[in-house]
Structure formats: structure tokens, C-alpha cells
Design a protein around this motif. Structure first.
Motif, PDB file in Angstrom:
ATOM      1  N   PRO A   1      -3.710   5.286  -7.206  1.00 41.71           N
ATOM      2  CA  PRO A   1      -3.077   4.090  -6.612  1.00 41.71           C
ATOM      3  C   PRO A   1      -3.902   2.740  -7.234  1.00 41.71           C
ATOM      4  CG  PRO A   1      -3.271   5.677  -4.954  1.00 41.71           C
ATOM      5  CD  PRO A   1      -4.088   6.196  -5.958  1.00 41.71           C
ATOM      6  N   SER A   2      -5.034   2.936  -7.787  1.00 43.41           N
ATOM      7  CA  SER A   2      -5.616   1.813  -8.263  1.00 43.41           C
ATOM      8  C   SER A   2      -4.942   1.495  -9.613  1.00 43.41           C
ATOM      9  CB  SER A   2      -7.175   1.750  -8.611  1.00 43.41           C
ATOM     10  OG  SER A   2      -7.924   2.008  -7.182  1.00 43.41           O
TER      11      SER A   2
ATOM     12  N   TYR B   1      -8.310  -3.400  -4.854  1.00 42.41           N
ATOM     13  CA  TYR B   1      -7.802  -2.611  -5.524  1.00 42.41           C
ATOM     14  C   TYR B   1      -8.418  -2.457  -6.986  1.00 42.41           C
ATOM     15  CZ  TYR B   1      -4.224  -0.811  -2.370  1.00 42.41           C
ATOM     16  OH  TYR B   1      -3.705  -0.095  -1.389  1.00 42.41           O
TER      17      TYR B   1
ATOM     18  N   SER C   1       2.124   6.103  -7.207  1.00 39.24           N
ATOM     19  CA  SER C   1       1.027   6.991  -7.505  1.00 39.24           C
ATOM     20  C   SER C   1       1.582   8.330  -7.722  1.00 39.24           C
ATOM     21  CB  SER C   1      -0.154   6.908  -6.652  1.00 39.24           C
ATOM     22  OG  SER C   1      -1.093   7.863  -7.034  1.00 39.24           O
TER      23      SER C   1
ATOM     24  N   LEU D   1       2.180   1.694  -3.529  1.00 39.96           N
ATOM     25  CA  LEU D   1       1.088   2.101  -4.303  1.00 39.96           C
ATOM     26  C   LEU D   1       1.004   3.559  -4.361  1.00 39.96           C
ATOM     27  CD1 LEU D   1      -1.491  -0.476  -3.922  1.00 39.96           C
ATOM     28  CD2 LEU D   1      -0.093  -0.512  -5.825  1.00 39.96           C
TER      29      LEU D   1
ATOM     30  N   VAL E   1      -1.957   2.229 -10.349  1.00 37.04           N
ATOM     31  CA  VAL E   1      -0.701   1.763 -10.236  1.00 37.04           C
ATOM     32  C   VAL E   1      -0.788   0.311 -10.019  1.00 37.04           C
ATOM     33  CG1 VAL E   1       1.051   1.779  -8.558  1.00 37.04           C
ATOM     34  CG2 VAL E   1       0.266   4.023  -9.171  1.00 37.04           C
ATOM     35  N   TYR E   2      -1.551   0.023  -9.124  1.00 39.24           N
ATOM     36  CA  TYR E   2      -2.125  -1.508  -9.029  1.00 39.24           C
ATOM     37  C   TYR E   2      -2.230  -2.349 -10.115  1.00 39.24           C
ATOM     38  CZ  TYR E   2      -3.788  -5.799  -6.918  1.00 39.24           C
ATOM     39  OH  TYR E   2      -3.946  -7.191  -6.531  1.00 39.24           O
TER      40      TYR E   2
ATOM     41  N   THR F   1       0.923  -1.226   0.001  1.00 38.99           N
ATOM     42  CA  THR F   1      -0.061   0.056   0.163  1.00 38.99           C
ATOM     43  C   THR F   1       0.976   1.220   0.204  1.00 38.99           C
ATOM     44  OG1 THR F   1      -1.826  -1.224   1.109  1.00 38.99           O
ATOM     45  CG2 THR F   1      -1.836   1.093   1.192  1.00 38.99           C
TER      46      THR F   1
END
Length: 153
Positions: free
Chosen positions: A25-26, A116, A18, A14, A28-29, A11
Motif C-alpha cells: 500500500p505504501s 504513507y 495493492s 490503497l 501504491v500511495y 485507505t
């Protein structure tokens, strides 16, 4: 088996990535998943990586992603500055992931993947609906109730 400290570390990464890549971040995931970077690099190298500074980690992972042929700065979904404090988000997300794993009797890794990919993840990152005042258990229960399809994939 994914440990709680590894969830917290992923986390953290991320959010660092980001900020550097100017995407949520989503997203990036999704990029990390596309390159098999989480299971194929970050988690196997956790013992070493978690001891390194954030600037080095961002540079290292960015370089690795380029070597794996993943485009990063395509201008898609550029994140605007949000009102929520990044520290809040970094702290609440591992709690949600842990709670999902416990409640649904799934691995932390599967819970992380579900979170995510969820709408809730995007809502937290955008600071929507006063989420900054909500408890991680409530948010996890909301995800379970409103996005049940994510648990059947």
C-alpha cells in the motif's frame, strides 16, 4: 479539507490497488502521488467514486494511471502474503492518520502523506513487531517520536 470518511476511502483504495498491483500500500500511495491521482482525481471525485464497487474502482484507477504514464507492474517490491488481516490494517491506518492530524495540528491530507511515507506504514503492512496488538494512538506517538523528520518536510 480532507474529511475522515475520505481518509477511510483512500485507505480502502490503497489496499484494493495493492492486492491488484501486487505491491505494498505504501508503494501504491507513491504511485498515486506520482500521477497526482489522489488530489487530482480520487478526492475531487470522491462523491461518485465511493459509491462504486471495488472491482470497478481498481479497473478505473489502473486505466487512469496508464493514461498518465505511470508504470505499475514492474515487479518491484512484490508483496508477500502477510499474517495481519487486511481489515485490521484498513481500520488502524485512518485512526493513525486522524491522530497525527490532531496531535500535530496539521491537515488530514498532510498526515496521510506523512504516514504513507513512514517506516511505520511499511512495518504495519509487513506485520512486524507484533503491531497487530497495538493501539493506533501508541503507533502514532511512536511515529511522531521516531520519525520527526517527516514532520519538517
Amino acid at each position: 479539507m480532507l474529511e475522515k470518511n475520505e481518509v477511510v476511502f483512500v485507505t480502502f483504495l490503497l489496499y484494493q490497488l495493492s492486492e491488484a498491483w501486487h505491491i505494498s500500500p505504501s508503494k501504491v500511495y507513491g504511485k498515486l502521488s506520482e500521477a497526482d491521482a489522489i488530489d487530482g482525481y480520487i478526492l475531487p471525485c470522491y462523491d461518485t467514486l465511493h459509491t462504486l464497487g471495488s472491482k470497478y474502482l481498481v479497473e478505473d484507477i489502473t486505466e487512469m494511471m496508464g493514461e498518465r504514464g505511470v508504470k505499475l507492474l514492474s515487479g518491484e517490491n512484490v508483496m508477500d502474503k502477510v499474517d495481519l488481516d487486511i481489515i485490521y490494517k484498513q481500520n488502524i491506518e485512518p485512526g493513525i492518520i486522524e491522530y497525527l492530524a490532531d496531535q500535530k495540528n496539521i491537515s488530514r491530507r498532510k498526515a496521510m502523506d506523512i504516514y504513507y511515507k513512514s517506516k511505520l506504514s511499511e512495518q504495519i503492512q509487513a506485520g512486524m513487531y507484533g503491531i497487530d496488538n497495538m493501539d493506533y494512538k501508541y503507533l502514532a506517538e511512536d511515529l511522531i517520536e521516531n520519525e520527526p523528520e517527516l514532520f519538517t518536510e
